[in-house]
Design a protein around this motif. Structure first.
Motif, PDB file in Angstrom:
ATOM      1  N   VAL A  39       0.931  -1.008   0.010  1.00 16.22           N
ATOM      2  CA  VAL A  39      -0.059  -0.002  -0.014  1.00 16.22           C
ATOM      3  C   VAL A  39       0.936   1.246  -0.109  1.00 16.22           C
ATOM      4  CG1 VAL A  39      -1.900   0.986   1.260  1.00 16.22           C
ATOM      5  CG2 VAL A  39      -1.791  -1.153   1.162  1.00 16.22           C
ATOM      6  N   LEU A  40       0.645   2.147  -0.791  1.00 11.05           N
ATOM      7  CA  LEU A  40       1.324   3.362  -1.230  1.00 11.05           C
ATOM      8  C   LEU A  40       0.824   4.284  -0.236  1.00 11.05           C
ATOM      9  CD1 LEU A  40       3.522   5.155  -2.533  1.00 11.05           C
ATOM     10  CD2 LEU A  40       1.663   5.581  -4.261  1.00 11.05           C
ATOM     11  N   ASP A  41       1.580   4.850   0.606  1.00 11.99           N
ATOM     12  CA  ASP A  41       1.054   6.045   1.608  1.00 11.99           C
ATOM     13  C   ASP A  41       1.168   7.390   0.899  1.00 11.99           C
ATOM     14  OD1 ASP A  41       0.693   3.992   3.504  1.00 11.99           O
ATOM     15  OD2 ASP A  41       3.215   3.920   3.958  1.00 11.99           O
ATOM     16  N   ASP A  42       1.741   7.662   0.180  1.00 13.89           N
ATOM     17  CA  ASP A  42       1.995   9.228  -0.388  1.00 13.89           C
ATOM     18  C   ASP A  42       2.118   9.165  -1.804  1.00 13.89           C
ATOM     19  OD1 ASP A  42       4.417   7.875  -0.613  1.00 13.89           O
ATOM     20  OD2 ASP A  42       5.716   9.242   0.569  1.00 13.89           O
ATOM     21  N   GLU A  43       2.620  10.109  -2.452  1.00 11.55           N
ATOM     22  CA  GLU A  43       2.746  10.287  -3.970  1.00 11.55           C
ATOM     23  C   GLU A  43       3.417   9.038  -4.525  1.00 11.55           C
ATOM     24  OE1 GLU A  43       4.211  14.173  -4.816  1.00 11.55           O
ATOM     25  OE2 GLU A  43       1.958  14.861  -4.782  1.00 11.55           O
ATOM     26  N   GLN A  44       3.158   8.809  -5.865  1.00  9.05           N
ATOM     27  CA  GLN A  44       4.147   7.836  -6.667  1.00  9.05           C
ATOM     28  C   GLN A  44       5.180   8.625  -7.186  1.00  9.05           C
ATOM     29  OE1 GLN A  44       4.864   4.568  -7.460  1.00  9.05           O
ATOM     30  NE2 GLN A  44       2.727   4.324  -8.144  1.00  9.05           N
ATOM     31  N   GLY A  45       6.506   8.452  -6.347  1.00 10.16           N
ATOM     32  CA  GLY A  45       7.754   9.021  -6.874  1.00 10.16           C
ATOM     33  C   GLY A  45       8.860   8.232  -6.873  1.00 10.16           C
ATOM     34  N   PRO A  46       9.889   8.784  -7.265  1.00 12.24           N
ATOM     35  CA  PRO A  46      11.030   7.958  -7.311  1.00 12.24           C
ATOM     36  C   PRO A  46      11.595   7.482  -5.963  1.00 12.24           C
ATOM     37  CG  PRO A  46      11.727  10.284  -7.419  1.00 12.24           C
ATOM     38  CD  PRO A  46      10.169  10.269  -7.580  1.00 12.24           C
ATOM     39  N   ILE A  56      13.281   3.353  -2.219  1.00 12.45           N
ATOM     40  CA  ILE A  56      13.625   3.734  -3.939  1.00 12.45           C
ATOM     41  C   ILE A  56      12.634   3.051  -4.604  1.00 12.45           C
ATOM     42  CG2 ILE A  56      15.074   4.023  -5.736  1.00 12.45           C
ATOM     43  CD1 ILE A  56      17.368   4.209  -2.996  1.00 12.45           C
ATOM     44  N   ASN A  57      11.624   3.781  -5.483  1.00 12.29           N
ATOM     45  CA  ASN A  57      10.637   2.798  -6.141  1.00 12.29           C
ATOM     46  C   ASN A  57      11.258   2.745  -7.521  1.00 12.29           C
ATOM     47  OD1 ASN A  57       8.334   2.091  -7.082  1.00 12.29           O
ATOM     48  ND2 ASN A  57       7.213   3.896  -6.895  1.00 12.29           N
ATOM     49  N   LEU A  58      11.463   1.307  -8.028  1.00 10.46           N
ATOM     50  CA  LEU A  58      11.821   0.950  -9.310  1.00 10.46           C
ATOM     51  C   LEU A  58      10.653   0.209  -9.743  1.00 10.46           C
ATOM     52  CD1 LEU A  58      15.371   0.336  -8.678  1.00 10.46           C
ATOM     53  CD2 LEU A  58      14.449   2.196  -9.807  1.00 10.46           C
ATOM     54  N   SER A  59       9.395   0.215  -9.281  1.00 10.31           N
ATOM     55  CA  SER A  59       8.388  -0.806  -9.724  1.00 10.31           C
ATOM     56  C   SER A  59       7.142   0.111 -10.443  1.00 10.31           C
ATOM     57  CB  SER A  59       7.681  -1.589  -8.666  1.00 10.31           C
ATOM     58  OG  SER A  59       8.562  -2.261  -8.089  1.00 10.31           O
ATOM     59  N   SER A  60       7.473   1.441 -10.354  1.00  5.83           N
ATOM     60  CA  SER A  60       6.235   2.216 -10.977  1.00  5.83           C
ATOM     61  C   SER A  60       6.368   2.320 -12.324  1.00  5.83           C
ATOM     62  CB  SER A  60       6.247   3.713 -10.483  1.00  5.83           C
ATOM     63  OG  SER A  60       5.439   4.627 -11.031  1.00  5.83           O
ATOM     64  N   ASN A  61       5.130   2.652 -13.140  1.00  3.83           N
ATOM     65  CA  ASN A  61       5.207   2.951 -14.607  1.00  3.83           C
ATOM     66  C   ASN A  61       5.131   4.296 -14.760  1.00  3.83           C
ATOM     67  OD1 ASN A  61       4.786   0.223 -15.412  1.00  3.83           O
ATOM     68  ND2 ASN A  61       2.665   0.362 -14.862  1.00  3.83           N
ATOM     69  N   THR A 383      12.626  -4.232 -12.941  1.00  2.00           N
ATOM     70  CA  THR A 383      12.736  -2.818 -12.864  1.00  2.00           C
ATOM     71  C   THR A 383      12.275  -1.818 -13.883  1.00  2.00           C
ATOM     72  OG1 THR A 383      14.867  -2.418 -13.370  1.00  2.00           O
ATOM     73  CG2 THR A 383      14.615  -3.693 -11.675  1.00  2.00           C
ATOM     74  N   ILE A 384      11.986  -0.489 -13.316  1.00  2.00           N
ATOM     75  CA  ILE A 384      11.391   0.427 -14.111  1.00  2.00           C
ATOM     76  C   ILE A 384      12.229   1.615 -13.816  1.00  2.00           C
ATOM     77  CG2 ILE A 384       9.723   1.881 -15.453  1.00  2.00           C
ATOM     78  CD1 ILE A 384       7.853  -0.652 -15.033  1.00  2.00           C
ATOM     79  N   MET A 385      12.976   2.240 -14.629  1.00  2.00           N
ATOM     80  CA  MET A 385      13.406   3.471 -14.477  1.00  2.00           C
ATOM     81  C   MET A 385      12.802   4.802 -14.782  1.00  2.00           C
ATOM     82  SD  MET A 385      16.272   5.028 -13.205  1.00  2.00           S
ATOM     83  CE  MET A 385      16.906   3.559 -12.533  1.00  2.00           C
TER      84      MET A 385
END
Length: 412
Positions: A39-46, A56-61, A383-385
């Motif tokens: 569960v994401l608690d804040d904005e979808q950021g790096p 460090i988020n390396l799963s977002s589109n 991973t997604i950069m």
């Protein structure tokens, strides 16, 4: 007065009608591939917080960082204040707002086509289009690694499905020759960028085949929109194939940073989908806030090309560092990644999920993906950069990848 709703209590006796689902979940747990939603608690950021942990988020589109871009937020708020929270109806009854038409006109101009229709998601855009433009007398030639929404649309169409080996144009032509004299239309369909391996579909060469055999050419650009081509115009622009692809599908929920899917093509195609595409006909249209944020995103693509430049610079650096560290990033047992999607191939499903969990505990969000999403023996951490990762964040993530891999035996 505030009303509090108590959660429902578990019945004293379990019904057995869905016991087969429990058995399948037990099998996933035993195989090590069962997961719980983070569960994401804040904005979808790096860098963001999942389940209360900063990672460090390396799963977002969110390729270009538009999910949290101030201009998208401002546009969404302004549209809500002007038009309300929702549209109140399906498009064909009372739910087509002026802002929906503005978005479709904006996308059509961006993609250099006559017209565009927006769907509620990229999945429904694919499934709704394929299933409506073909029938049981027709043929579909589909890449074996095409997205599930393409596969579902093909099945719903009741057309005869021919699957060609991944990116194997010669095999696609062999199948075309077999059915060349059969009655019915032929549709060639490919992903522009394949979501699990990150390689690019041979759009130009398949378009050659479509022209040679009089087939319809269709491309799903979900992971190419905002990534490939001039200002992110996608794989058709990347290959200079304008006018040679009959149906272009894209998404508004990845690089565009909001929600939805779209189909681009001729005016006749779009008018036909208005009348026959079931997801369009039977789903309430987007809230005005979503349409407004998407319009703002396309303006940013036109005016901030440096975002795509940063995305590719970060991607090249990250790939090279992973390869230098000894990770299998594709090209041996799986296709070689050519885009910001970089899989770390591990093979075994349990080892992959264990590695992903250990990475999360160490501060990196990199999701493990196993069968049935990918074939048995090809499990990977995908991973997604993005354009918004800093070099410091990338280096920190790389250190964690290596140290955890050595602790878990992924690397020696």
């Amino acid at each position: 007065m505030t009303t509090t709703f108590e959660p429902a209590t578990m019945p004293a006796v379990k019904r057995q009608q869905l016991a087969h689902l429990t058995a399948q979940m037990d099998a996933l747990k035993q195989g090590g591939t069962y997961f719980k939603l983070r569960v994401l608690d804040d904005e979808q950021g790096p860098v963001c917080s999942y389940d209360g942990r900063r990672v460090i988020n390396l799963s977002s589109n969110n390729y270009l960082g538009l999910c949290e871009h101030p201009k998208l937020k401002e546009a969404a708020i302004a549209a809500t204040q002007k038009y309300g929270a929702g549209s109140g109806a399906v498009r064909t009854i009372a739910g087509t707002m002026r802002i929906h038409m503005e978005l479709e006109e904006k996308i059509a101009a961006f993609k250099n086509v006559e017209a565009c229709v927006v769907f509620q998601s990229g999945f429904t855009a694919n499934a709704g289009t394929v299933s409506s433009i073909l029938g049981k007398e027709d043929f579909i030639l589909s890449d074996e690694l095409n997205h599930a929404s393409i596969i579902d649309g093909a099945r719903l169409s009741r057309a005869k499905i021919k699957v060609f080996r991944h990116k194997d144009v010669a095999h696609a032509e062999e199948l075309l020759r077999e059915i060349e004299n059969e009655p019915g239309r032929k549709l060639i369909i490919t992903d522009g960028v394949f979501s699990m391996d990150g390689d690019i579909g041979p759009v130009d060469k398949l378009a050659d085949l479509a022209e040679k055999y009089g087939a319809i050419m269709m491309v799903d650009d979900a992971h190419a929109s905002g990534v490939l081509g001039r200002n992110g115009r996608g794989s058709v622009d990347h290959f200079g194939a304008h006018g040679r692809v009959d149906v272009q599908v894209g998404t508004l929920s990845k690089a565009i940073g909001s929600l939805g899917g779209y189909v681009c093509g001729s005016r006749d195609l779009i008018d036909y989908l208005y009348h026959r595409a079931r997801p369009f006909l039977f789903s309430t249209s987007h809230p005005p806030s979503v349409a407004a944020s998407c319009i703002a995103a396309f303006d940013i693509l036109e005016n901030e090309p440096e975002r795509i430049e940063r995305l590719w610079s970060n991607t090249a650096y990250f790939k090279q560092q992973l390869a230098d560290a000894g990770f299998d990033v594709g090209g041996v047992t799986t296709p070689k990644s050519e885009t910001p999607i970089t899989p770390i191939i591990i093979g075994d499903g349990r080892r992959t999920m264990d590695y992903s969990k250990a990475l999360f505990e160490a501060g990196v969000m990199a999701t493990g993906i196993a069968f049935p999403t990918v074939p048995e023996g090809r499990a990977r951490v995908r991973t997604i950069m993005t354009s918004e990762h800093t070099r410091e964040q990338i280096d920190q993530a790389l250190e964690i990848f290596v140290s955890v891999a050595k602790k878990t035996g992924i690397l020696s």
